[in-house]
Design a protein around this motif. Structure first.
Motif, PDB file in Angstrom:
ATOM      1  N   LEU A  13      22.566 -39.112 -26.098  1.00  0.00           N
ATOM      2  CA  LEU A  13      22.121 -40.139 -27.041  1.00  0.00           C
ATOM      3  C   LEU A  13      21.716 -39.594 -28.413  1.00  0.00           C
ATOM      4  O   LEU A  13      21.163 -40.325 -29.228  1.00  0.00           O
ATOM      5  N   THR A  14      22.003 -38.320 -28.687  1.00  0.00           N
ATOM      6  CA  THR A  14      21.627 -37.731 -29.968  1.00  0.00           C
ATOM      7  C   THR A  14      22.383 -38.387 -31.113  1.00  0.00           C
ATOM      8  O   THR A  14      23.592 -38.604 -31.038  1.00  0.00           O
ATOM      9  N   GLU A  15      21.633 -38.692 -32.178  1.00  0.00           N
ATOM     10  CA  GLU A  15      22.207 -39.260 -33.397  1.00  0.00           C
ATOM     11  C   GLU A  15      21.818 -38.374 -34.571  1.00  0.00           C
ATOM     12  O   GLU A  15      20.928 -37.537 -34.462  1.00  0.00           O
ATOM     13  N   GLU A  16      22.460 -38.583 -35.706  1.00  0.00           N
ATOM     14  CA  GLU A  16      22.189 -37.768 -36.886  1.00  0.00           C
ATOM     15  C   GLU A  16      20.717 -37.849 -37.309  1.00  0.00           C
ATOM     16  O   GLU A  16      20.135 -36.866 -37.761  1.00  0.00           O
ATOM     17  N   ARG A  17      20.092 -38.980 -37.135  1.00  0.00           N
ATOM     18  CA  ARG A  17      18.679 -39.123 -37.482  1.00  0.00           C
ATOM     19  C   ARG A  17      17.808 -38.189 -36.638  1.00  0.00           C
ATOM     20  O   ARG A  17      16.790 -37.697 -37.099  1.00  0.00           O
ATOM     21  N   HIS A  18      18.212 -37.925 -35.400  1.00  0.00           N
ATOM     22  CA  HIS A  18      17.476 -36.992 -34.559  1.00  0.00           C
ATOM     23  C   HIS A  18      17.607 -35.568 -35.088  1.00  0.00           C
ATOM     24  O   HIS A  18      16.641 -34.796 -35.083  1.00  0.00           O
ATOM     25  N   VAL A  19      18.791 -35.235 -35.556  1.00  0.00           N
ATOM     26  CA  VAL A  19      19.039 -33.899 -36.106  1.00  0.00           C
ATOM     27  C   VAL A  19      18.222 -33.705 -37.382  1.00  0.00           C
ATOM     28  O   VAL A  19      17.574 -32.668 -37.564  1.00  0.00           O
ATOM     29  N   THR A  20      18.227 -34.702 -38.249  1.00  0.00           N
ATOM     30  CA  THR A  20      17.430 -34.637 -39.478  1.00  0.00           C
ATOM     31  C   THR A  20      15.945 -34.545 -39.141  1.00  0.00           C
ATOM     32  O   THR A  20      15.204 -33.769 -39.760  1.00  0.00           O
ATOM     33  N   GLY A  21      15.502 -35.299 -38.164  1.00  0.00           N
ATOM     34  CA  GLY A  21      14.111 -35.235 -37.726  1.00  0.00           C
ATOM     35  C   GLY A  21      13.753 -33.873 -37.164  1.00  0.00           C
ATOM     36  O   GLY A  21      12.646 -33.368 -37.408  1.00  0.00           O
ATOM     37  N   ALA A  22      14.665 -33.269 -36.434  1.00  0.00           N
ATOM     38  CA  ALA A  22      14.423 -31.930 -35.889  1.00  0.00           C
ATOM     39  C   ALA A  22      14.249 -30.929 -37.023  1.00  0.00           C
ATOM     40  O   ALA A  22      13.364 -30.061 -36.974  1.00  0.00           O
ATOM     41  N   TRP A  23      15.056 -31.056 -38.052  1.00  0.00           N
ATOM     42  CA  TRP A  23      14.936 -30.146 -39.192  1.00  0.00           C
ATOM     43  C   TRP A  23      13.582 -30.320 -39.888  1.00  0.00           C
ATOM     44  O   TRP A  23      12.951 -29.355 -40.306  1.00  0.00           O
ATOM     45  N   LYS A  24      13.124 -31.557 -39.990  1.00  0.00           N
ATOM     46  CA  LYS A  24      11.810 -31.803 -40.602  1.00  0.00           C
ATOM     47  C   LYS A  24      10.699 -31.153 -39.784  1.00  0.00           C
ATOM     48  O   LYS A  24       9.747 -30.610 -40.343  1.00  0.00           O
ATOM     49  N   VAL A  25      10.816 -31.189 -38.474  1.00  0.00           N
ATOM     50  CA  VAL A  25       9.828 -30.535 -37.606  1.00  0.00           C
ATOM     51  C   VAL A  25       9.834 -29.028 -37.873  1.00  0.00           C
ATOM     52  O   VAL A  25       8.779 -28.407 -38.016  1.00  0.00           O
ATOM     53  N   VAL A  26      11.020 -28.439 -37.956  1.00  0.00           N
ATOM     54  CA  VAL A  26      11.123 -26.998 -38.240  1.00  0.00           C
ATOM     55  C   VAL A  26      10.467 -26.676 -39.579  1.00  0.00           C
ATOM     56  O   VAL A  26       9.695 -25.718 -39.691  1.00  0.00           O
ATOM     57  N   GLN A  27      10.734 -27.474 -40.599  1.00  0.00           N
ATOM     58  CA  GLN A  27      10.155 -27.222 -41.917  1.00  0.00           C
ATOM     59  C   GLN A  27       8.631 -27.357 -41.905  1.00  0.00           C
ATOM     60  O   GLN A  27       7.938 -26.545 -42.510  1.00  0.00           O
ATOM     61  N   GLU A  28       8.116 -28.362 -41.233  1.00  0.00           N
ATOM     62  CA  GLU A  28       6.666 -28.553 -41.161  1.00  0.00           C
ATOM     63  C   GLU A  28       5.991 -27.354 -40.504  1.00  0.00           C
ATOM     64  O   GLU A  28       4.967 -26.862 -40.991  1.00  0.00           O
ATOM     65  N   HIS A  29       6.552 -26.889 -39.421  1.00  0.00           N
ATOM     66  CA  HIS A  29       5.961 -25.752 -38.712  1.00  0.00           C
ATOM     67  C   HIS A  29       6.128 -24.460 -39.511  1.00  0.00           C
ATOM     68  O   HIS A  29       5.245 -23.597 -39.484  1.00  0.00           O
ATOM     69  N   THR A  30       7.214 -24.356 -40.236  1.00  0.00           N
ATOM     70  CA  THR A  30       7.419 -23.196 -41.107  1.00  0.00           C
ATOM     71  C   THR A  30       6.368 -23.178 -42.208  1.00  0.00           C
ATOM     72  O   THR A  30       5.761 -22.136 -42.479  1.00  0.00           O
ATOM     73  N   ASP A  31       6.136 -24.314 -42.839  1.00  0.00           N
ATOM     74  CA  ASP A  31       5.118 -24.403 -43.888  1.00  0.00           C
ATOM     75  C   ASP A  31       3.757 -23.980 -43.352  1.00  0.00           C
ATOM     76  O   ASP A  31       3.033 -23.224 -44.012  1.00  0.00           O
ATOM     77  N   ALA A  32       3.413 -24.451 -42.161  1.00  0.00           N
ATOM     78  CA  ALA A  32       2.114 -24.122 -41.573  1.00  0.00           C
ATOM     79  C   ALA A  32       2.004 -22.636 -41.257  1.00  0.00           C
ATOM     80  O   ALA A  32       0.987 -21.998 -41.553  1.00  0.00           O
ATOM     81  N   ILE A  33       3.039 -22.063 -40.694  1.00  0.00           N
ATOM     82  CA  ILE A  33       3.004 -20.644 -40.312  1.00  0.00           C
ATOM     83  C   ILE A  33       2.979 -19.751 -41.546  1.00  0.00           C
ATOM     84  O   ILE A  33       2.182 -18.811 -41.625  1.00  0.00           O
ATOM     85  N   LEU A  34       3.813 -20.034 -42.517  1.00  0.00           N
ATOM     86  CA  LEU A  34       3.831 -19.207 -43.728  1.00  0.00           C
ATOM     87  C   LEU A  34       2.557 -19.394 -44.545  1.00  0.00           C
ATOM     88  O   LEU A  34       2.087 -18.459 -45.187  1.00  0.00           O
ATOM     89  N   GLY A  35       1.989 -20.581 -44.517  1.00  0.00           N
ATOM     90  CA  GLY A  35       0.740 -20.827 -45.228  1.00  0.00           C
ATOM     91  C   GLY A  35      -0.426 -20.062 -44.632  1.00  0.00           C
ATOM     92  O   GLY A  35      -1.334 -19.643 -45.345  1.00  0.00           O
ATOM     93  N   ALA A  36      -0.394 -19.869 -43.329  1.00  0.00           N
ATOM     94  CA  ALA A  36      -1.487 -19.168 -42.642  1.00  0.00           C
ATOM     95  C   ALA A  36      -1.262 -17.659 -42.572  1.00  0.00           C
ATOM     96  O   ALA A  36      -2.192 -16.905 -42.313  1.00  0.00           O
ATOM     97  N   TRP A  37      -0.037 -17.219 -42.823  1.00  0.00           N
ATOM     98  CA  TRP A  37       0.303 -15.814 -42.652  1.00  0.00           C
ATOM     99  C   TRP A  37      -0.110 -15.014 -43.884  1.00  0.00           C
ATOM    100  O   TRP A  37       0.228 -15.363 -45.007  1.00  0.00           O
ATOM    101  N   ASP A  38      -0.825 -13.924 -43.667  1.00  0.00           N
ATOM    102  CA  ASP A  38      -1.270 -13.098 -44.787  1.00  0.00           C
ATOM    103  C   ASP A  38      -0.649 -11.711 -44.773  1.00  0.00           C
ATOM    104  O   ASP A  38      -0.994 -10.861 -45.590  1.00  0.00           O
ATOM    105  N   GLY A  39       0.240 -11.450 -43.848  1.00  0.00           N
ATOM    106  CA  GLY A  39       0.892 -10.147 -43.792  1.00  0.00           C
ATOM    107  C   GLY A  39       0.230  -9.184 -42.838  1.00  0.00           C
ATOM    108  O   GLY A  39       0.826  -8.212 -42.418  1.00  0.00           O
TER     109      GLY A  39
END
Length: 140
Positions: A111-137
């Protein structure tokens, strides 16, 4: 037996259409990755599976030992995958090829649709922002 059941359920023409739509959605996901310069496609897309990761350049501003950078990049990508999967919104897997940790996104649910794929990418970006924002090296 499994293939016969699938062919009987869908028919050859519908199965082709079904698989082509999944490949098209994987290409869409690959295109979304290509628009974000923090990420890279690690290996060429195969059918409906895209292998990607955060680039080292998205994480590190200074030049240091390449082995250290690769180890830290792998660790951050592992944290990203763990965070994304822990959200419960999407599920991805990983692979390590030649010492490079990569995240694997596969389109395969009926039942996967393109909107699910776009939503998955948004989840990846949100978690990336959080991880990189918290990461200090030094926190890895």
């Amino acid at each position: 037996m499994k293939l016969w059941l699938v062919l009987r359920s869908y028919g050859v023409a519908n199965l082709r259409t079904f698989l082509r739509s999944h490949v098209k959605m994987a290409k869409h996901f690959q295109g979304l990755i290509g628009m974000d310069n923090r990420f890279e496609i690690v290996v060429p897309r195969t059918f409906a599976m895209v292998c990607f990761r955060l680039k080292p350049a998205a994480i590190f501003n200074q030049i240091v030992d390449n082995d250290w950078i690769e180890a830290q990049t792998n660790e951050i990508n592992a944290k990203l995958l763990e965070s994304v999967n822990a959200s419960g919104k999407i599920y991805m897997t990983h692979a390590v090829v030649g010492g490079v940790y990569m995240i694997r996104f596969a389109v395969g649910a009926t039942l996967t649709e393109e909107r699910h794929v776009t939503g998955a990418w948004k989840v990846v970006q949100e978690h990336t922002d959080a991880i990189l924002g918290a990461w200090d090296g030094d926190s890895c």
